[in-house]
Design an enzyme around this catalytic site. Sequence first.
Site, mmCIF file in Angstrom:
data_model
loop_
_atom_site.group_PDB
_atom_site.id
_atom_site.type_symbol
_atom_site.label_atom_id
_atom_site.label_comp_id
_atom_site.label_asym_id
_atom_site.label_seq_id
_atom_site.Cartn_x
_atom_site.Cartn_y
_atom_site.Cartn_z
ATOM 1 C CB CYS A 98 -0.906 -0.002 1.227
ATOM 2 S SG CYS A 98 -1.877 1.517 1.392
ATOM 3 C CG ASP A 109 -2.648 -3.681 -0.377
ATOM 4 O OD1 ASP A 109 -3.359 -3.820 0.635
ATOM 5 O OD2 ASP A 109 -2.337 -2.567 -0.842
ATOM 6 C CB ILE A 130 1.489 -14.075 -21.928
ATOM 7 C CG1 ILE A 130 0.970 -12.746 -22.446
ATOM 8 C CG2 ILE A 130 2.367 -13.864 -20.695
ATOM 9 C CD1 ILE A 130 -0.093 -12.129 -21.564
ATOM 10 C CD GLU A 131 7.322 -18.946 -20.345
ATOM 11 O OE1 GLU A 131 7.251 -20.106 -19.911
ATOM 12 O OE2 GLU A 131 7.719 -17.985 -19.665
ATOM 13 C CG LEU A 132 1.557 -20.259 -18.859
ATOM 14 C CD1 LEU A 132 1.026 -21.656 -18.574
ATOM 15 C CD2 LEU A 132 0.477 -19.216 -18.635
ATOM 16 C CG HIS A 147 -5.923 -2.049 -4.258
ATOM 17 N ND1 HIS A 147 -6.993 -2.146 -3.399
ATOM 18 C CD2 HIS A 147 -4.840 -2.423 -3.537
ATOM 19 C CE1 HIS A 147 -6.575 -2.567 -2.217
ATOM 20 N NE2 HIS A 147 -5.265 -2.733 -2.279
ATOM 21 C CD GLU A 148 -7.781 2.071 -6.834
ATOM 22 O OE1 GLU A 148 -8.766 1.861 -6.110
ATOM 23 O OE2 GLU A 148 -6.634 2.280 -6.369
#
Length: 135
Positions: free
Chosen positions: A48, A55, A70-72, A89-90
């Site tokens: 945060c 968080d 996308i490669e995992l 968060h946003e």
Amino acid sequence: MSSTEAQASKPLYGERVIAEGELICFDNPRPERPYEISIELPEFTCQCPFSGYPDFAVLRLLYQPGPRVIELKAIKLYVNSYRNCSISHEEAANKILDDLVVACDPVWMQLEADFNPRGNVHTVVRVSHGSRQPC
């Protein structure tokens, strides 16, 4: 300097890889076919920016690939790079989506960041890019 001290001063393998945080993609094996890929990352952490407290969130990615997928392992390590990052968060959800879009150029992508409740407040941030096509 002892060998133990030398080892302690060098970043660990995982720390080095996470710090690089490179999003690796590969060519879409079926670019002519509309399909969706769902990825869940249940251990996202960041800090945060106001309190400094950690968080925790579950990230749910759903996307229709364009030219690249996308490669995992790369996305796992990229997400782990946020562990010590002070970010809202946003902003976290938007920045992750922006970086993924730049890396793989999806037809459509949605990211949901479902943060654990803290102080009796539960936050879910959902961001998207592009137009979803029927599969």
